[in-house]
Design an enzyme around this catalytic site. Structure first.
Site, PDB file in Angstrom:
ATOM      1  N   LYS A 120     -14.451   7.301 -31.353  1.00 50.46           N
ATOM      2  CA  LYS A 120     -14.271   7.893 -32.516  1.00 50.46           C
ATOM      3  C   LYS A 120     -13.091   9.032 -32.246  1.00 50.46           C
ATOM      4  O   LYS A 120     -13.289  10.101 -31.406  1.00 50.46           O
ATOM      5  CB  LYS A 120     -15.608   8.590 -32.840  1.00 50.46           C
ATOM      6  CG  LYS A 120     -15.414   9.607 -34.090  1.00 50.46           C
ATOM      7  CD  LYS A 120     -16.607  10.003 -34.699  1.00 50.46           C
ATOM      8  CE  LYS A 120     -16.452  11.021 -35.786  1.00 50.46           C
ATOM      9  NZ  LYS A 120     -17.811  11.362 -36.282  1.00 50.46           N
ATOM     10  N   LYS A 170     -13.083   3.987 -35.021  1.00 46.50           N
ATOM     11  CA  LYS A 170     -12.894   5.049 -35.932  1.00 46.50           C
ATOM     12  C   LYS A 170     -11.837   6.025 -35.833  1.00 46.50           C
ATOM     13  O   LYS A 170     -11.853   6.579 -34.841  1.00 46.50           O
ATOM     14  CB  LYS A 170     -14.454   5.534 -36.324  1.00 46.50           C
ATOM     15  CG  LYS A 170     -14.239   6.515 -37.419  1.00 46.50           C
ATOM     16  CD  LYS A 170     -15.554   7.275 -37.386  1.00 46.50           C
ATOM     17  CE  LYS A 170     -15.535   8.249 -38.604  1.00 46.50           C
ATOM     18  NZ  LYS A 170     -16.702   9.282 -38.637  1.00 46.50           N
TER      19      LYS A 170
HETATM   20  C1  PBG Z   1     -19.893  13.228 -38.849  1.00 50.95           C
HETATM   21  C2  PBG Z   1     -19.055  11.987 -39.313  1.00 50.95           C
HETATM   22  C3  PBG Z   1     -17.822  12.032 -39.898  1.00 50.95           C
HETATM   23  C4  PBG Z   1     -17.402  10.753 -40.599  1.00 50.95           C
HETATM   24  C5  PBG Z   1     -18.764   9.911 -40.416  1.00 50.95           C
HETATM   25  N1  PBG Z   1     -19.512  10.911 -39.504  1.00 50.95           N
HETATM   26  C6  PBG Z   1     -16.691  13.304 -40.068  1.00 50.95           C
HETATM   27  C7  PBG Z   1     -16.321  14.098 -38.708  1.00 50.95           C
HETATM   28  O1  PBG Z   1     -16.852  13.623 -37.711  1.00 50.95           O
HETATM   29  O2  PBG Z   1     -16.093  15.201 -39.011  1.00 50.95           O
HETATM   30  C8  PBG Z   1     -16.068  10.461 -41.326  1.00 50.95           C
HETATM   31  C9  PBG Z   1     -16.138   9.310 -41.974  1.00 50.95           C
HETATM   32  C10 PBG Z   1     -15.025   9.210 -43.015  1.00 50.95           C
HETATM   33  O3  PBG Z   1     -13.909  10.131 -42.952  1.00 50.95           O
HETATM   34  O4  PBG Z   1     -15.046   8.444 -44.046  1.00 50.95           O
HETATM   35  N2  PBG Z   1     -20.058  13.080 -37.583  1.00 50.95           N
END
Ligand code: PBG
Length: 325
Positions: A194, A252
């Site tokens: 991520k 991601k």
């Molecule tokens: C939270 C989380 C996020 C997303 C999924 N879980 C945001 C972040 O890490 O700030 C983003 C998903 C999206 O942008 O569609 N931990």
């Protein structure tokens, strides 16, 4: 010229014969932004046309997606400010509407696969995925908070838990806690690679979950989410998550990280998920709305993610992709 590739592109019938597999509707995961209460349906401005729903309204959404052949869902709570604190207490509270909605949906639609999000940010008054101690995000003090949240989610009936926090060691820690509590069947769909991305903007707006200005910690997540420049590090994370017992690995964002999807596909035997995140979908939806792109850009995007090697795709444009098939 003896070799003419265009012969295989002459008609729809021929193109159909030589076409490689497309992403099927049952490979898609539909996100639900969940509001507390009943009878609520709002439309987001930063993700054109996409709703925030209360649990009862979400049932309509679930039924519509099931009718389209999409049977997997991931939900995220929009938590009111008065329920947030520094240690994310509400995340594992039995009254948490996120947990009660899961129980309700799994009772009503036992055939669905329901995926959770494990991280502190929706419940944290600092807006961080981990515990803020001074100016740092404390990895090891975050782990017990995440495991409490995980056991509460498993108890609520989620099929997979999705740790999105990027703390070190959390998959193994969660696996042990789940097994100890008797939830040996609950899977872990790990946000393995991520990245610290600008493409989460609309999501943070939908949940009001961005890192807060008043916090003693920085307003970015770069000390735990990965550097967009780093390709090899994704393999290191994949190795660790596999060793710690993850059932599925996730990349991601997705469109801007197709090399990572492909690397993980080639280097792991686990199923690979990718998250076509809010900002990536907003770009598509915004441009289509203005007439700058044709609707078929949605089909092309989802097809590309499948081609890169994703077995499952979380996306906000699933409904429109299925309509284009
Ligand atoms: C939270 C989380 C996020 C997303 C999924 N879980 C945001 C972040 O890490 O700030 C983003 C998903 C999206 O942008 O569609 N931990």
């Amino acid at each position: 010229m003896r070799i003419r590739p265009r012969r295989n592109r002459r008609s729809d019938a021929i193109r159909g014969l030589v076409r490689e597999p497309l992403v099927r509707p049952d490979q898609l995961v539909h996100p639900i932004f969940l509001l507390p209460g009943e009878g609520k349906r709002e439309t987001l401005t930063t993700l054109p046309g996409y709703p925030r729903l209360s649990a009862d309204e979400a049932e309509r959404e679930i039924e519509e997606m099931l009718a389209l052949g999409v049977s997997s869902f991931i939900s995220f709570p929009a938590v009111p400010d008065d329920k947030k604190d520094t240690v994310a207490t509400y995340g594992s509270s039995p009254e948490n509407f996120y947990l009660t909605s899961a129980r309700r949906w799994k009772e009503k639609y036992p055939e669905i696969c329901l995926i959770s999000d494990v991280a502190m940010d929706p419940y944290s008054s600092d807006g961080h995925d981990g515990l803020v101690v001074g100016s740092r995000i404390d990895n090891d003090k975050t782990l017990p908070i995440l495991t409490d949240m995980s056991v509460a989610q498993a108890q609520a009936g989620f099929d997979y838990l999705g740790p999105s926090d990027m703390m070190d060691g959390r998959v193994g820690y969660m696996r042990d806690a789940l097994d100890k509590a008797g939830y040996t069947e609950t899977g872990i769909l790990s946000y393995t690679a991520k990245y610290a991305s600008a493409f989460y903007g609309p999501f943070r707006h939908a949940l009001d979950s961005a890192p807060r200005e008043g916090s003693t910690a920085p307003t970015h997540k770069k000390s735990y989410q990965m550097d967009p420049a780093n390709r090899r590090e994704a393999l290191r994370e994949a190795f660790l998550d596999s060793e710690e017992g993850a059932d599925v690995l996730m990349v991601k964002p997705a469109v801007h990280y197709m090399d990572i999807i492909s690397d993980l596909r080639q280097n792991s035997q686990l199923p690979i998920c990718c998250y076509h995140v809010s900002g990536e979908c907003a770009m598509l939806l915004g441009a289509i709305e203005r007439g700058w792109l044709d609707e078929s850009a949605i089909f092309e995007t989802i097809t590309s993610l499948g081609r890169a090697g994703a077995d499952m795709i979380i996306t906000y444009v699933g409904r429109r992709y299925v309509a284009s098939l």
